[in-house]
Design a protein around this motif. Structure first.
Motif, short mmCIF file in Angstrom:
data_model
loop_
_atom_site.label_atom_id
_atom_site.label_comp_id
_atom_site.label_asym_id
_atom_site.label_seq_id
_atom_site.Cartn_x
_atom_site.Cartn_y
_atom_site.Cartn_z
N LEU A 189 0.85 -1.19 0.00
CA LEU A 189 0.00 0.00 0.00
C LEU A 189 0.89 1.24 0.00
O LEU A 189 1.79 1.38 0.84
CB LEU A 189 -0.91 -0.01 1.23
N GLY A 208 -7.27 3.60 -2.00
CA GLY A 208 -6.13 2.70 -1.90
C GLY A 208 -5.26 2.77 -3.14
O GLY A 208 -5.75 2.63 -4.26
N LEU A 250 -1.92 0.91 -4.62
CA LEU A 250 -1.03 -0.22 -4.40
C LEU A 250 0.07 -0.23 -5.45
O LEU A 250 -0.19 0.02 -6.64
CB LEU A 250 -1.80 -1.53 -4.41
N CYS A 299 -5.45 -4.66 -5.95
CA CYS A 299 -6.35 -3.53 -5.70
C CYS A 299 -7.78 -4.02 -5.47
O CYS A 299 -8.50 -3.50 -4.61
CB CYS A 299 -6.32 -2.58 -6.89
N TRP A 320 -8.03 -5.33 -2.06
CA TRP A 320 -8.07 -4.21 -1.11
C TRP A 320 -9.48 -3.63 -1.04
O TRP A 320 -10.01 -3.37 0.05
CB TRP A 320 -7.08 -3.13 -1.54
N GLU A 327 -11.81 -5.99 0.79
CA GLU A 327 -11.50 -6.00 2.22
C GLU A 327 -11.98 -4.73 2.91
O GLU A 327 -12.22 -4.73 4.13
CB GLU A 327 -9.99 -6.15 2.41
N HIS A 328 -12.16 -3.65 2.14
CA HIS A 328 -12.64 -2.39 2.71
C HIS A 328 -14.13 -2.18 2.48
O HIS A 328 -14.63 -1.06 2.61
CB HIS A 328 -11.83 -1.22 2.15
#
Length: 284
Positions: free
Chosen positions: A142, A188, A190, A236, A239, A242-243
């Motif tokens: 990240l 995010g 990455l 990505c 990510w 996960e968010h």
């Protein structure tokens, strides 16, 4: 048709309309979320329009400078109504949206203003299904503020190469500001590393209305054809999920068959073809 001056009031009116399909309306949702929650001093006032019939909202469009008018909320049958209301009142650099809506608006706008139009880019919107993580050497990290110089250069290089903007390509200094704003908004970014070398980058918006959009995705020319772009895109997407993202989407340039093939291999499925048009002055 109504023009609005207050973005919060516009969202109160149109939120349910856009949120009924957050994938299809990814651009207005992301633009409104950013302006409402992470406004920047440099932001110019948006152009906001809605159309109601018998008290029911049937169309909505917005423009957040320097970007074109976005038309996912304007079905082709309402293009003339929106063009009627805006012609003579505002100048538009261009439009983007689902191809049928964009083409209908271009015809209506040209008839009312005398402007010409050229197609700037043919796009395809994809939504992630089952993610297939590619087996590529390296790992994602990240990005932090320490990476601003690198990402600023890469953002400018991406824009120059992909011609993603109808406005002039941002300077590295402007890119640095925009990446910094994006990070501050919780998006995010990455970076894929092969050993100690950064080889690719992808960004994903913080989820809004359950939707996160990936972009840009950039691999410097010297690091291409190794799968790094696919790898960092998959990172990505992970990510984003996960968010809290229920829907992960991205746009591709249809002129680039390589990227379209890569994204499909890792699990993205086509949703709708879109187009971006640039208006040229009347008589030009």
């Amino acid at each position: 048709m109504t023009r609005h001056d207050d973005l919060a009031e516009f969202w109160a009116l149109t939120g349910d309309f856009f949120n009924a399909d957050p994938v299809f309306h990814t651009i207005p949702i992301a633009a409104i979320d950013r302006r409402l929650n992470h406004a920047a001093p440099e932001d110019e006032p948006p152009l906001l329009v809605s159309v109601t019939e018998d008290g029911v909202l049937v169309a909505a469009a917005l423009r957040t400078p320097p970007w074109p008018l976005t038309l996912s909320g304007v079905a082709p049958e309402w293009a003339e109504v929106v063009a009627d209301a805006l012609a003579g009142a505002v100048e538009l650099p261009g439009v983007n949206g689902p191809r049928d809506s964009a083409e209908a608006f271009v015809v209506a706008w040209a008839a009312r203003t005398g402007c010409g139009a050229r197609e700037h880019m043919a796009l395809r919107l994809y939504q992630l299904g089952d993610l297939t993580v590619p087996d590529v050497p390296g790992a994602a990290r990240l990005a932090t503020s320490d990476d601003l110089d690198l990402l600023s250069r890469w953002r400018t290089a991406f824009a120059e190469e992909a011609a993603v903007q109808t406005a002039e390509v941002d300077s590295v200094e402007r890119s640095r500001l925009m990446v910094n704003i994006s990070m501050a908004a919780g998006n995010g970014h990455l970076i894929w590393y092969q050993g100690d070398t950064p080889v690719a980058w992808a960004g994903a918006s913080a989820p809004a209305s359950g939707m996160s959009r990936i972009g840009p995705v950039y691999t410097p020319p010297e690091h291409r054809r190794h799968g790094y772009g696919a790898a960092v895109t998959a990172a990505c997407a992970l990510w984003a999920r996960e968010h809290g993202a229920e829907h992960v989407v991205l746009y591709t340039d249809l002129a680039n068959p390589t990227s379209n093939s890569i994204y499909q291999r890792i699990g993205f499925r086509a949703v709708v073809d879109s187009a971006e048009f640039v208006f040229t002055p009347a008589g030009g």
